[in-house]
Design a protein around this motif. Structure first.
Motif, PDB file in Angstrom:
ATOM      1  N   GLU A   1      -8.882   0.839   2.462  1.00 32.19           N
ATOM      2  CA  GLU A   1      -9.325   0.968   1.065  1.00 32.19           C
ATOM      3  C   GLU A   1      -8.424   1.935   0.306  1.00 32.19           C
ATOM      4  O   GLU A   1      -8.063   1.700  -0.855  1.00 32.19           O
ATOM      5  N   LYS A   2      -8.055   3.035   0.956  1.00 33.23           N
ATOM      6  CA  LYS A   2      -7.145   3.987   0.316  1.00 33.23           C
ATOM      7  C   LYS A   2      -5.794   3.333   0.028  1.00 33.23           C
ATOM      8  O   LYS A   2      -5.183   3.573  -1.009  1.00 33.23           O
ATOM      9  N   PHE A   3      -5.351   2.510   0.954  1.00 35.02           N
ATOM     10  CA  PHE A   3      -4.060   1.835   0.783  1.00 35.02           C
ATOM     11  C   PHE A   3      -4.118   0.904  -0.421  1.00 35.02           C
ATOM     12  O   PHE A   3      -3.182   0.883  -1.249  1.00 35.02           O
ATOM     13  N   TYR A   4      -5.185   0.129  -0.562  1.00 34.92           N
ATOM     14  CA  TYR A   4      -5.290  -0.804  -1.685  1.00 34.92           C
ATOM     15  C   TYR A   4      -5.411  -0.073  -3.020  1.00 34.92           C
ATOM     16  O   TYR A   4      -4.962  -0.569  -4.055  1.00 34.92           O
ATOM     17  N   LYS A   5      -5.995   1.112  -2.988  1.00 37.58           N
ATOM     18  CA  LYS A   5      -6.179   1.869  -4.223  1.00 37.58           C
ATOM     19  C   LYS A   5      -4.933   2.675  -4.603  1.00 37.58           C
ATOM     20  O   LYS A   5      -4.529   2.694  -5.765  1.00 37.58           O
ATOM     21  N   ASN A   6      -4.301   3.306  -3.606  1.00 40.55           N
ATOM     22  CA  ASN A   6      -3.219   4.245  -3.900  1.00 40.55           C
ATOM     23  C   ASN A   6      -1.860   3.850  -3.348  1.00 40.55           C
ATOM     24  O   ASN A   6      -0.863   4.521  -3.617  1.00 40.55           O
ATOM     25  N   GLY A   7      -1.797   2.785  -2.572  1.00 43.21           N
ATOM     26  CA  GLY A   7      -0.535   2.412  -1.950  1.00 43.21           C
ATOM     27  C   GLY A   7      -0.321   3.178  -0.660  1.00 43.21           C
ATOM     28  O   GLY A   7      -1.232   3.833  -0.136  1.00 43.21           O
ATOM     29  N   PRO A   8       0.887   3.130  -0.100  1.00 44.73           N
ATOM     30  CA  PRO A   8       1.169   3.820   1.166  1.00 44.73           C
ATOM     31  C   PRO A   8       0.941   5.321   1.040  1.00 44.73           C
ATOM     32  O   PRO A   8       1.045   5.885  -0.048  1.00 44.73           O
ATOM     33  N   PRO A   9       0.603   6.007   2.150  1.00 48.86           N
ATOM     34  CA  PRO A   9       0.474   7.465   2.129  1.00 48.86           C
ATOM     35  C   PRO A   9       1.729   8.119   1.550  1.00 48.86           C
ATOM     36  O   PRO A   9       2.840   7.613   1.707  1.00 48.86           O
ATOM     37  N   PHE A  10       1.543   9.253   0.896  1.00 48.83           N
ATOM     38  CA  PHE A  10       2.616   9.900   0.144  1.00 48.83           C
ATOM     39  C   PHE A  10       3.870  10.125   0.987  1.00 48.83           C
ATOM     40  O   PHE A  10       4.975   9.754   0.589  1.00 48.83           O
ATOM     41  N   PHE A  11       3.706  10.740   2.153  1.00 51.54           N
ATOM     42  CA  PHE A  11       4.884  11.088   2.949  1.00 51.54           C
ATOM     43  C   PHE A  11       5.593   9.854   3.502  1.00 51.54           C
ATOM     44  O   PHE A  11       6.802   9.872   3.712  1.00 51.54           O
ATOM     45  N   GLN A  12       4.829   8.770   3.749  1.00 52.38           N
ATOM     46  CA  GLN A  12       5.444   7.558   4.282  1.00 52.38           C
ATOM     47  C   GLN A  12       6.317   6.856   3.244  1.00 52.38           C
ATOM     48  O   GLN A  12       7.091   5.963   3.589  1.00 52.38           O
ATOM     49  N   ARG A  13       6.207   7.243   1.991  1.00 50.83           N
ATOM     50  CA  ARG A  13       7.062   6.649   0.959  1.00 50.83           C
ATOM     51  C   ARG A  13       8.484   7.205   1.019  1.00 50.83           C
ATOM     52  O   ARG A  13       9.416   6.582   0.533  1.00 50.83           O
ATOM     53  N   TYR A  14       8.630   8.393   1.592  1.00 54.88           N
ATOM     54  CA  TYR A  14       9.925   9.059   1.557  1.00 54.88           C
ATOM     55  C   TYR A  14      10.478   9.396   2.945  1.00 54.88           C
ATOM     56  O   TYR A  14      11.675   9.671   3.075  1.00 54.88           O
TER      57      TYR A  14
END
Length: 441
Positions: free
Chosen positions: A313-326
């Motif tokens: 649910e968090k993924f659908y709302k906010n996308g990938p976790p912050f650190f995993q984006r970078y």
């Protein structure tokens, strides 16, 4: 070499001053790494479907995507959705995740078995291929026909029973067979059965072959919208005219179908960090437009009766976790797990940072200051001796001063503290002159 030695900070004193704090942080960090939140495993046991099925093809694509982050998928074939559901919910099974067709269970049963959904992935329409000289327009027209509904583990068999029920029919009204997809297709082509029921994404090679085989017709669910209202897990989808083959205009008109969705179902014990990786792979694999879906429609937290995992649910709302984006997956996961330790270490370091520098300075200067105690003992020996023994004691203390000076000359301290060392040498010389004056009297 000696210049470098006397210019740099004393490594030994730095280690002594900072060592206890660093050791304490390392110990706390090590315990936290093991106990606060276990690291995710590097492999996942994934149950797929039959050979040559869309489930198998998609699972191989998931394996390729996750391999980019050093995560291995151990793929296990099955008879289909029902078997997948049983294996994932079985506490004695090693299977953690797999494809399950919507409508295979209900919310209460899913919760009791510890199942969670990572979301729906693609439409998986009910395809009824049949051999008949005339077009069939109603399910009741299949009465007394030889129909293959697939093996017990496949989701299509359960759904076809529900279709028969709402049409006032029972399984005894048709002649059912339960062949696997490949032998059933051969039987249909040879005329040994009258109809074949499949529930599959259009990626299936067998399905695409049947759509283009002369003499094989696809049943048109003209009441598809009504089915979707009766069964919430079903959707009304349309196979557009010509989408199979534009040149040959296959199909020759729009065909209405009813469709459950394939969902990614896991046991609740699956590590939360892996959910984000699986959903990022799902976005790449299922996010494009297809025969029945629009761009970005899948993956989705809709169309599933199984409760969606909180991390999904968090993924659908906010996308990938912050650190995993970078960051890479494993580095990002390490930071996400250890951030509490980083904060605690920072809170500990601030007060210690005010204590440790003076401690370091004290250690350097203590090498010099300890010899002042020796000098004081020399002076006390002279002050307390009887006059008749003064010459003898003065001779002995002069030797002591020579020994002290020799040892002081071997002291190694940074140049920034040389003033204290040279001050000590001058004070040794001062005491020596006093001793020598006593010898001359």
């Amino acid at each position: 070499m000696s210049k470098i030695k006397f210019t740099l900070f004393s490594l030994r004193d730095l280690l002594v001053a900072f060592g206890p704090m660093l050791l304490m942080i390392l110990v706390v960090g090590g315990l936290a790494y093991k106990l606060v939140d276990p690291a995710p495993p590097s492999d996942i046991d994934f149950i797929t479907g039959q050979d040559n099925s869309a489930y198998e093809a998609y699972a191989k694509r998931y394996a390729a995507e996750l391999a980019k982050n050093q995560i291995s998928l151990n793929l296990q074939a099955s008879q289909g959705s029902q078997e997948n559901l049983e294996k994932i919910s079985d506490p004695d099974s090693v299977i953690e995740i797999g494809f399950v067709q919507s409508g295979s269970t209900d919310e209460a049963e899913a919760r009791s078995k510890g199942l969670v959904s990572l979301g729906s992935l693609f439409y998986e329409p009910i395809w009824i291929f049949y051999r008949d000289k005339k077009e069939l327009t109603s399910i009741t027209q299949f009465k007394n026909k030889r129909i293959n509904v697939g093996t017990e583990g496949m989701g299509g068999a359960r759904l076809f029973k529900q279709i028969l029920d709402v049409n006032g029919m029972q399984e005894v009204d048709v002649r059912l067979s339960r062949l696997a997809t490949t032998p059933a297709t051969v039987a249909l082509l040879e005329g040994k059965i009258d109809a074949l029921i499949m529930s599959s994404a259009p990626d299936s090679l067998i399905l695409q072959m049947l759509l283009q085989t002369p003499g094989i017709q696809l049943f048109d669910f003209t009441q598809a919208e009504a089915y979707s209202r009766r069964f919430p897990f079903l959707s009304h989808v349309v196979l557009p005219r010509g989408i199979v083959d534009f040149g040959k205009n296959i199909p020759a008109r729009d065909v209405h179908l009813i469709s459950p969705t394939a969902t990614l179902v896991a046991h609740e014990s699956l590590h939360p960090a892996l959910i984000g990786q699986l959903l990022q792979a799902a976005q790449k694999i299922h996010g494009g437009a297809g025969w029945f879906s629009k761009q970005g429609e899948f993956p989705s937290d809709r169309y599933t009766e199984i409760p969606v995992a909180a991390q999904a649910e968090k993924f659908y709302k906010n996308g990938p976790p912050f650190f995993q984006r970078y960051l890479s997956f494993w580095l990002a996961n390490f930071v996400e797990r250890m951030w509490v330790v980083f904060l605690a270490a920072g809170a500990l370091f601030l007060p210690l940072s005010k204590i440790i520098p003076p401690l370091y300075v004290w250690r350097i200067r203590s090498r010099v200051y300890q010899w002042y105690g020796k000098l004081r003992l020399v002076e006390q020996a002279l002050d307390e001796v009887a006059p008749e023994r003064r010459q003898q004691v003065a001779q002995q203390q002069l030797k002591n001063l020579d020994e002290i000076e020799e040892k002081v000359n071997r002291i190694s301290i940074p140049l920034s503290y040389a003033e204290e060392l040279y001050g000590l040498r001058s004070h040794i010389n001062f005491v020596r002159k006093r001793v020598q004056s006593l010898l001359n009297t």
